[in-house]
Write a protein that holds these residues in place. Structure first.
Motif, PDB file in Angstrom:
ATOM      1  N   SER A   8     -35.331 -58.106  -3.838  1.00 25.62           N
ATOM      2  CA  SER A   8     -36.304 -59.190  -3.884  1.00 25.62           C
ATOM      3  C   SER A   8     -36.550 -59.593  -5.333  1.00 25.62           C
ATOM      4  N   VAL A   9     -36.570 -60.908  -5.573  1.00 24.06           N
ATOM      5  CA  VAL A   9     -36.877 -61.409  -6.913  1.00 24.06           C
ATOM      6  C   VAL A   9     -38.160 -62.238  -6.900  1.00 24.06           C
ATOM      7  N   GLY A  10     -38.892 -62.205  -5.807  1.00 22.22           N
ATOM      8  CA  GLY A  10     -40.159 -62.908  -5.733  1.00 22.22           C
ATOM      9  C   GLY A  10     -40.267 -63.804  -4.522  1.00 22.22           C
ATOM     10  N   VAL A  11     -41.327 -64.571  -4.508  1.00 21.85           N
ATOM     11  CA  VAL A  11     -41.615 -65.465  -3.394  1.00 21.85           C
ATOM     12  C   VAL A  11     -41.472 -66.905  -3.873  1.00 21.85           C
ATOM     13  N   ASP A  12     -40.766 -67.701  -3.094  1.00 20.64           N
ATOM     14  CA  ASP A  12     -40.620 -69.118  -3.391  1.00 20.64           C
ATOM     15  C   ASP A  12     -41.979 -69.786  -3.158  1.00 20.64           C
ATOM     16  N   PRO A  13     -42.552 -70.384  -4.201  1.00 20.80           N
ATOM     17  CA  PRO A  13     -43.893 -70.969  -4.038  1.00 20.80           C
ATOM     18  C   PRO A  13     -43.927 -72.171  -3.092  1.00 20.80           C
ATOM     19  N   LEU A  14     -42.808 -72.818  -2.893  1.00 23.30           N
ATOM     20  CA  LEU A  14     -42.784 -73.985  -2.006  1.00 23.30           C
ATOM     21  C   LEU A  14     -42.725 -73.600  -0.539  1.00 23.30           C
ATOM     22  N   THR A  15     -41.932 -72.579  -0.229  1.00 26.18           N
ATOM     23  CA  THR A  15     -41.749 -72.202   1.177  1.00 26.18           C
ATOM     24  C   THR A  15     -42.540 -70.964   1.581  1.00 26.18           C
ATOM     25  N   GLY A  16     -42.921 -70.142   0.592  1.00 22.96           N
ATOM     26  CA  GLY A  16     -43.601 -68.886   0.895  1.00 22.96           C
ATOM     27  C   GLY A  16     -42.652 -67.792   1.341  1.00 22.96           C
ATOM     28  N   LYS A  17     -41.352 -68.062   1.277  1.00 21.94           N
ATOM     29  CA  LYS A  17     -40.350 -67.082   1.700  1.00 21.94           C
ATOM     30  C   LYS A  17     -39.939 -66.210   0.520  1.00 21.94           C
ATOM     31  N   VAL A  18     -39.620 -64.955   0.812  1.00 17.75           N
ATOM     32  CA  VAL A  18     -39.154 -64.036  -0.216  1.00 17.75           C
ATOM     33  C   VAL A  18     -37.712 -64.377  -0.561  1.00 17.75           C
ATOM     34  N   ALA A  19     -37.420 -64.448  -1.844  1.00 14.82           N
ATOM     35  CA  ALA A  19     -36.058 -64.731  -2.317  1.00 14.82           C
ATOM     36  C   ALA A  19     -35.355 -63.409  -2.604  1.00 14.82           C
ATOM     37  N   PHE A  20     -34.142 -63.262  -2.079  1.00 18.83           N
ATOM     38  CA  PHE A  20     -33.349 -62.058  -2.271  1.00 18.83           C
ATOM     39  C   PHE A  20     -32.048 -62.394  -2.987  1.00 18.83           C
ATOM     40  N   VAL A  21     -31.538 -61.430  -3.747  1.00 16.62           N
ATOM     41  CA  VAL A  21     -30.244 -61.565  -4.415  1.00 16.62           C
ATOM     42  C   VAL A  21     -29.483 -60.252  -4.270  1.00 16.62           C
ATOM     43  N   VAL A  22     -28.171 -60.334  -4.401  1.00 16.64           N
ATOM     44  CA  VAL A  22     -27.352 -59.140  -4.591  1.00 16.64           C
ATOM     45  C   VAL A  22     -27.035 -59.157  -6.088  1.00 16.64           C
ATOM     46  N   ALA A  23     -27.723 -58.314  -6.831  1.00 15.89           N
ATOM     47  CA  ALA A  23     -27.690 -58.382  -8.286  1.00 15.89           C
ATOM     48  C   ALA A  23     -26.539 -57.576  -8.879  1.00 15.89           C
ATOM     49  N   GLN A  24     -25.946 -58.134  -9.914  1.00 15.97           N
ATOM     50  CA  GLN A  24     -24.905 -57.440 -10.659  1.00 15.97           C
ATOM     51  C   GLN A  24     -25.584 -56.371 -11.520  1.00 15.97           C
ATOM     52  N   GLY A  31     -32.497 -57.189 -13.552  1.00 16.75           N
ATOM     53  CA  GLY A  31     -33.693 -56.994 -14.367  1.00 16.75           C
ATOM     54  C   GLY A  31     -34.913 -57.652 -13.768  1.00 16.75           C
ATOM     55  N   LEU A  32     -34.725 -58.850 -13.223  1.00 21.75           N
ATOM     56  CA  LEU A  32     -35.817 -59.569 -12.571  1.00 21.75           C
ATOM     57  C   LEU A  32     -36.303 -58.809 -11.337  1.00 21.75           C
ATOM     58  N   ALA A  33     -35.370 -58.316 -10.543  1.00 19.14           N
ATOM     59  CA  ALA A  33     -35.730 -57.552  -9.343  1.00 19.14           C
ATOM     60  C   ALA A  33     -36.424 -56.247  -9.718  1.00 19.14           C
ATOM     61  N   ASP A  34     -35.935 -55.570 -10.763  1.00 21.59           N
ATOM     62  CA  ASP A  34     -36.574 -54.331 -11.220  1.00 21.59           C
ATOM     63  C   ASP A  34     -38.011 -54.596 -11.661  1.00 21.59           C
ATOM     64  N   GLU A  75     -37.780 -47.604  -3.866  1.00 19.77           N
ATOM     65  CA  GLU A  75     -37.288 -48.647  -4.773  1.00 19.77           C
ATOM     66  C   GLU A  75     -37.323 -48.167  -6.223  1.00 19.77           C
ATOM     67  N   CYS A  76     -38.408 -47.512  -6.617  1.00 19.65           N
ATOM     68  CA  CYS A  76     -38.513 -47.012  -7.999  1.00 19.65           C
ATOM     69  C   CYS A  76     -37.463 -45.940  -8.280  1.00 19.65           C
ATOM     70  N   VAL A  77     -37.220 -45.065  -7.331  1.00 28.50           N
ATOM     71  CA  VAL A  77     -36.186 -44.039  -7.494  1.00 28.50           C
ATOM     72  C   VAL A  77     -34.807 -44.690  -7.604  1.00 28.50           C
ATOM     73  N   ASP A  78     -34.552 -45.726  -6.807  1.00 29.35           N
ATOM     74  CA  ASP A  78     -33.275 -46.450  -6.898  1.00 29.35           C
ATOM     75  C   ASP A  78     -33.087 -47.063  -8.283  1.00 29.35           C
ATOM     76  N   ILE A  79     -34.154 -47.610  -8.852  1.00 22.75           N
ATOM     77  CA  ILE A  79     -34.083 -48.179 -10.198  1.00 22.75           C
ATOM     78  C   ILE A  79     -33.730 -47.097 -11.214  1.00 22.75           C
ATOM     79  N   MET A  80     -34.417 -45.962 -11.115  1.00 19.36           N
ATOM     80  CA  MET A  80     -34.148 -44.871 -12.059  1.00 19.36           C
ATOM     81  C   MET A  80     -32.742 -44.328 -11.892  1.00 19.36           C
ATOM     82  N   ALA A  81     -32.278 -44.208 -10.657  1.00 20.35           N
ATOM     83  CA  ALA A  81     -30.923 -43.698 -10.415  1.00 20.35           C
ATOM     84  C   ALA A  81     -29.877 -44.665 -10.961  1.00 20.35           C
TER      85      ALA A  81
END
Length: 85
Positions: A8-24, A31-34, A75-81
């Motif tokens: 998740s990289v946040g919520v789209d303010p126009l639609t209210g939907k959560v925006a997801f990415v498959v991050a490199q 970094g944004l998702a972290d 999620e925090c453990v995944d970031i650290m790993a």
């Protein structure tokens, strides 16, 4: 090599939907998702701390926090790993 997953990289303010990415790994969107994950975990820590300090919560109310706490911790453990790879 780590497995790709939706972040998740946040919520789209126009639609209210959560925006997801498959991050490199190491990329801008990772970094944004972290940052989003750590911001949400920080807010959750504050809420849970306030609930525990109140001391008047029922076992059912406290139990309702467990799934959210688990997800944030995972999620925090995944970031650290990922940082160790």
């Amino acid at each position: 090599m780590s497995m790709s997953r939706l972040r998740s990289v946040g919520v789209d303010p126009l639609t209210g939907k959560v925006a997801f990415v498959v991050a490199q790994p190491g990329g801008f969107f990772e970094g944004l998702a972290d940052a989003r994950t750590l911001e949400a975990a920080t807010a959750l820590v504050a809420v849970v701390g306030a609930v525990l300090e109140g001391g008047k919560s029922s076992d059912a109310e406290l139990a309702a926090l467990v799934p959210t706490l688990h997800a944030a911790l995972e999620e925090c453990v995944d970031i650290m790993a990922a940082d160790r790879e």
